[in-house]
Design an enzyme around this catalytic site. Structure first.
Site, PDB file in Angstrom:
ATOM      1  N   LYS A  22       1.569  11.750  51.955  1.00  0.00           N
ATOM      2  CA  LYS A  22       1.952  13.171  51.830  1.00  0.00           C
ATOM      3  C   LYS A  22       3.362  13.291  51.261  1.00  0.00           C
ATOM      4  O   LYS A  22       3.615  14.044  50.333  1.00  0.00           O
ATOM      5  CB  LYS A  22       1.888  13.852  53.207  1.00  0.00           C
ATOM      6  CG  LYS A  22       2.543  15.214  53.229  1.00  0.00           C
ATOM      7  CD  LYS A  22       2.488  15.861  54.588  1.00  0.00           C
ATOM      8  CE  LYS A  22       3.674  15.585  55.483  1.00  0.00           C
ATOM      9  NZ  LYS A  22       4.943  16.215  55.050  1.00  0.00           N
ATOM     10  N   ASN A  23       4.285  12.528  51.838  1.00  0.00           N
ATOM     11  CA  ASN A  23       5.680  12.681  51.421  1.00  0.00           C
ATOM     12  C   ASN A  23       5.949  12.107  50.033  1.00  0.00           C
ATOM     13  O   ASN A  23       6.994  12.368  49.452  1.00  0.00           O
ATOM     14  CB  ASN A  23       6.608  12.024  52.447  1.00  0.00           C
ATOM     15  CG  ASN A  23       6.689  12.840  53.725  1.00  0.00           C
ATOM     16  OD1 ASN A  23       6.122  13.923  53.806  1.00  0.00           O
ATOM     17  ND2 ASN A  23       7.382  12.313  54.719  1.00  0.00           N
ATOM     18  N   CYS A 116      13.084  25.103  60.897  1.00  0.00           N
ATOM     19  CA  CYS A 116      11.748  24.842  61.417  1.00  0.00           C
ATOM     20  C   CYS A 116      11.913  24.340  62.841  1.00  0.00           C
ATOM     21  O   CYS A 116      13.039  24.198  63.316  1.00  0.00           O
ATOM     22  CB  CYS A 116      11.017  23.828  60.552  1.00  0.00           C
ATOM     23  SG  CYS A 116      11.780  22.232  60.558  1.00  0.00           S
ATOM     24  N   ARG A 121      17.790  22.310  59.489  1.00  0.00           N
ATOM     25  CA  ARG A 121      17.476  21.711  58.188  1.00  0.00           C
ATOM     26  C   ARG A 121      18.070  22.463  56.995  1.00  0.00           C
ATOM     27  O   ARG A 121      17.355  23.060  56.181  1.00  0.00           O
ATOM     28  CB  ARG A 121      15.956  21.564  58.032  1.00  0.00           C
ATOM     29  CG  ARG A 121      15.377  20.663  59.098  1.00  0.00           C
ATOM     30  CD  ARG A 121      13.893  20.477  58.950  1.00  0.00           C
ATOM     31  NE  ARG A 121      13.536  19.387  58.043  1.00  0.00           N
ATOM     32  CZ  ARG A 121      12.291  18.977  57.853  1.00  0.00           C
ATOM     33  NH1 ARG A 121      11.304  19.540  58.481  1.00  0.00           N
ATOM     34  NH2 ARG A 121      12.039  17.985  57.032  1.00  0.00           N
ATOM     35  N   ASP A 304       9.562   9.991  61.630  1.00  0.00           N
ATOM     36  CA  ASP A 304       8.199  10.540  61.607  1.00  0.00           C
ATOM     37  C   ASP A 304       7.221   9.747  62.482  1.00  0.00           C
ATOM     38  O   ASP A 304       6.065  10.142  62.630  1.00  0.00           O
ATOM     39  CB  ASP A 304       7.684  10.608  60.162  1.00  0.00           C
ATOM     40  CG  ASP A 304       8.323  11.762  59.388  1.00  0.00           C
ATOM     41  OD1 ASP A 304       9.024  12.585  60.003  1.00  0.00           O
ATOM     42  OD2 ASP A 304       8.119  11.835  58.159  1.00  0.00           O
ATOM     43  N   ARG A 397      -1.593  19.834  58.143  1.00  0.00           N
ATOM     44  CA  ARG A 397      -0.593  19.757  57.071  1.00  0.00           C
ATOM     45  C   ARG A 397      -0.458  18.318  56.586  1.00  0.00           C
ATOM     46  O   ARG A 397      -0.164  18.089  55.415  1.00  0.00           O
ATOM     47  CB  ARG A 397       0.774  20.226  57.585  1.00  0.00           C
ATOM     48  CG  ARG A 397       0.851  21.705  57.849  1.00  0.00           C
ATOM     49  CD  ARG A 397       2.266  22.086  58.160  1.00  0.00           C
ATOM     50  NE  ARG A 397       3.162  21.495  57.171  1.00  0.00           N
ATOM     51  CZ  ARG A 397       4.472  21.330  57.330  1.00  0.00           C
ATOM     52  NH1 ARG A 397       5.051  21.747  58.438  1.00  0.00           N
ATOM     53  NH2 ARG A 397       5.207  20.795  56.390  1.00  0.00           N
TER      54      ARG A 397
HETATM   55  C1  UD1 Z   1      11.754  14.112  54.542  1.00  0.00           C
HETATM   56  C2  UD1 Z   1      10.316  14.016  54.951  1.00  0.00           C
HETATM   57  C3  UD1 Z   1      10.162  14.172  56.444  1.00  0.00           C
HETATM   58  C4  UD1 Z   1      11.056  13.160  57.162  1.00  0.00           C
HETATM   59  C5  UD1 Z   1      12.487  13.243  56.659  1.00  0.00           C
HETATM   60  C6  UD1 Z   1      13.376  12.153  57.234  1.00  0.00           C
HETATM   61  C7  UD1 Z   1       9.197  14.898  52.993  1.00  0.00           C
HETATM   62  C8  UD1 Z   1       8.346  15.959  52.411  1.00  0.00           C
HETATM   63  N1  UD1 Z   1       9.563  15.060  54.255  1.00  0.00           N
HETATM   64  O1  UD1 Z   1      12.190  15.427  54.893  1.00  0.00           O
HETATM   65  O2  UD1 Z   1       8.794  13.944  56.789  1.00  0.00           O
HETATM   66  O3  UD1 Z   1      11.037  13.433  58.553  1.00  0.00           O
HETATM   67  O4  UD1 Z   1      12.514  13.115  55.227  1.00  0.00           O
HETATM   68  O5  UD1 Z   1      12.853  10.915  56.967  1.00  0.00           O
HETATM   69  O6  UD1 Z   1       9.483  13.907  52.352  1.00  0.00           O
HETATM   70  N2  UD1 Z   1      20.040  17.655  55.836  1.00  0.00           N
HETATM   71  C9  UD1 Z   1      21.192  18.419  55.686  1.00  0.00           C
HETATM   72  N3  UD1 Z   1      21.432  18.987  54.470  1.00  0.00           N
HETATM   73  C10 UD1 Z   1      20.600  18.833  53.401  1.00  0.00           C
HETATM   74  C11 UD1 Z   1      19.439  18.029  53.557  1.00  0.00           C
HETATM   75  C12 UD1 Z   1      19.190  17.456  54.788  1.00  0.00           C
HETATM   76  O7  UD1 Z   1      21.962  18.584  56.633  1.00  0.00           O
HETATM   77  O8  UD1 Z   1      20.883  19.378  52.326  1.00  0.00           O
HETATM   78  C13 UD1 Z   1      19.752  17.053  57.157  1.00  0.00           C
HETATM   79  C14 UD1 Z   1      18.457  17.633  57.750  1.00  0.00           C
HETATM   80  O9  UD1 Z   1      18.705  18.842  58.431  1.00  0.00           O
HETATM   81  C15 UD1 Z   1      18.024  16.519  58.671  1.00  0.00           C
HETATM   82  C16 UD1 Z   1      18.487  15.263  57.929  1.00  0.00           C
HETATM   83  O10 UD1 Z   1      19.462  15.684  56.996  1.00  0.00           O
HETATM   84  O11 UD1 Z   1      18.674  16.613  59.903  1.00  0.00           O
HETATM   85  C17 UD1 Z   1      17.374  14.529  57.201  1.00  0.00           C
HETATM   86  O12 UD1 Z   1      16.777  15.381  56.292  1.00  0.00           O
HETATM   87  P1  UD1 Z   1      16.099  14.889  54.929  1.00  0.00           P
HETATM   88  O13 UD1 Z   1      16.228  13.413  54.772  1.00  0.00           O
HETATM   89  O14 UD1 Z   1      16.561  15.755  53.836  1.00  0.00           O
HETATM   90  O15 UD1 Z   1      14.583  15.217  55.241  1.00  0.00           O
HETATM   91  P2  UD1 Z   1      13.566  15.985  54.324  1.00  0.00           P
HETATM   92  O16 UD1 Z   1      13.716  15.555  52.906  1.00  0.00           O
HETATM   93  O17 UD1 Z   1      13.594  17.430  54.643  1.00  0.00           O
END
Ligand code: UD1
Length: 419
Positions: A22-23, A116, A121, A304, A397
């Protein structure tokens, strides 16, 4: 809203085919915005998140055909680079469209994804990186409005965010000059995206390492690409097997993607056999040992798989500790597990899990995707009673027909459809 009904205490046995990740597939679909030529994806999983990304792209004017496990995507040059709130709020990964839209069309209007259940996030790392590449960004009524011609830049990520790394890689492929991303996410899904983009003509080096270098090109082409297997789905089935003292083999996987996770399971006493593209996991008829886990960016223990592992450890001998460092609020499943008899105390981002003799079935509520999987595992472990999980739309999902696949391994599980 559908519910899942489980009667536990059956050992799961047999093998299961793992679907495409999925990711990985969500950013690949967004990546197809970068080119006018057709991109064909193989091994696409049939998931609600994939349908949501399909809708977002289609409403912009992208042409998508999705049959079986194949998806063809073609992005004509006259699409509308706009992603509305109604769709983006359903799935944070929708935000992946921002980088490629900006790179190819010089402008984009994308709704902010919002928070969420598992945390606020924010998207600050995505936006800061895009600004470094020369984008002019402002926020208006909950939307990110970005425009400008992108130029290569040196970008340091304050945190190795998976989504930000992917957005910035996509944006840089068509930027003028060279971009270097320091402290990027090293997840296999990032590497899969870079491989796909290189197939369509991008020049990306270092994906999966501490620095990614992207040499901008003028135009990208088409390609055929097979989505990597879903390591989280594989890990979930492995845990389900071990948790029920069973013997489960997951096929069509890349075992290396689960290395840290498998090491931890071995430490707990599970028997793991690793083949070229399969993993077989057994739990000899004895109780697992307690372990300590800290979730970390790849190659650390994946957040995850944290919830599912917590379910497993509820009946391990002694006290296990789980520290969650990626998301600030990812323990919502703990209270539900306690309703089934688990002994879990939360102290900030740490969960202290005292092993109990057994879990008992109970009505519980899923709060997010991986929490749903954890509750299914707990339901399968329960020595008596029925577990009814509500709000299972979270499950759809990210897991394809999981109840049917668990049933084929011997689980007593069924979906109760409700309109
Ligand atoms: C992706 C995965 C999700 C997984 C996560 C961490 C997808 C579709 N989803 O989510 O399943 O749990 O990686 O491995 O690939 N953050 C900030 N600012 C930002 C971006 C992120 O503070 O601009 C923080 C987030 O709030 C969170 C952490 O960084 O606490 C990790 O987020 P991130 O690695 O970005 O996860 P996703 O890409 O949303």
């Amino acid at each position: 809203m559908d519910k899942i009904l489980i009667r536990g205490n059956n050992s799961l046995r047999g093998s299961v085919q793992i679907r495409g990740s999925k990711n990985a597939v969500l950013p690949l679909m967004a990546g197809a915005l970068l080119t006018e030529e057709t991109c064909t994806l193989h091994n696409v999983p049939c998931l609600h998140d994939v349908f949501t990304m399909d809708k977002i792209l289609t409403q912009m004017g992208v042409e998508i055909e999705f049959t079986g496990r194949f998806m063809t995507i073609r992005t004509p040059s006259n699409i509308v680079p706009y992603a509305p709130y109604d769709l983006v709020r359903k799935m944070r990964a929708s935000f992946f469209v921002l980088g490629p839209l900006l790179a190819r069309f010089g402008k984009a209007k994308v709704s902010l994804p919002g928070g969420c259940a598992i945390g606020t996030r924010p998207v600050d790392i995505h936006l800061k990186g895009l600004e470094k590449l020369g984008a002019k960004i402002h926020l208006e009524n909950g939307y990110v409005i970005a425009q400008g011609k992108l130029r290569g830049a040196e970008i340091y990520l304050d945190f190795p965010s998976v989504g930000a790394t992917e957005n910035l890689i996509m944006a840089s492929t068509l930027a003028e000059g060279v971009t270097k991303i320091y402290n990027p996410a090293q997840e296999p899904e990032v590497v899969d995206l870079a491989n796909f983009l290189n197939k369509i003509g991008a020049k990306i080096r270092g994906a999966g390492t501490e620095v990614i270098t992207i040499e901008g090109v003028k135009q990208l082409g088409g390609c055929e690409h097979t989505v990597i297997p879903d390591r989280i789905e594989a890990g979930t089935f492995i845990i389900a097997g071990i948790a029920t003292n069973g013997d489960v083999q997951v096929n069509s996987v890349i075992p290396e993607h689960l290395a840290t996770f498998l090491t931890k399971l071995s430490e707990a006493g599970a028997e793991i056999e690793i083949g070229k593209n399969y993993i077989r996991a057994k739990s000899p008829n004895r109780i697992l040992k307690s372990i300590s886990i800290t979730t970390l960016p790849y190659p650390g223990f994946p957040t995850d798989l944290q919830a599912q592992t917590m379910a497993l450890l509820t009946c391990a001998e002694g006290t296990s500790i789980i520290k969650e460092t990626i998301f600030e609020n990812r323990f919502l499943h703990a209270a539900e597990l306690c309703r089934m008899g688990a002994d879990i105390k939360l102290e900030g981002n740490t969960a202290i899990i005292k092993g109990v003799e057994c879990l008992k079935g109970a009505p519980v509520m899923a709060s997010d995707l991986r929490a749903s999987a954890a509750l299914i595992i707990a339901g399968l472990m329960a020595k008596e009673g029925e577990t009814i999980i509500s709000r299972v739309y979270h499950l759809d999902r990210g897991y394809e027909r999981i109840e049917e696949r668990l049933a084929s391994l011997g689980a007593t599980i069924q979906r109760i459809r409700e309109d």
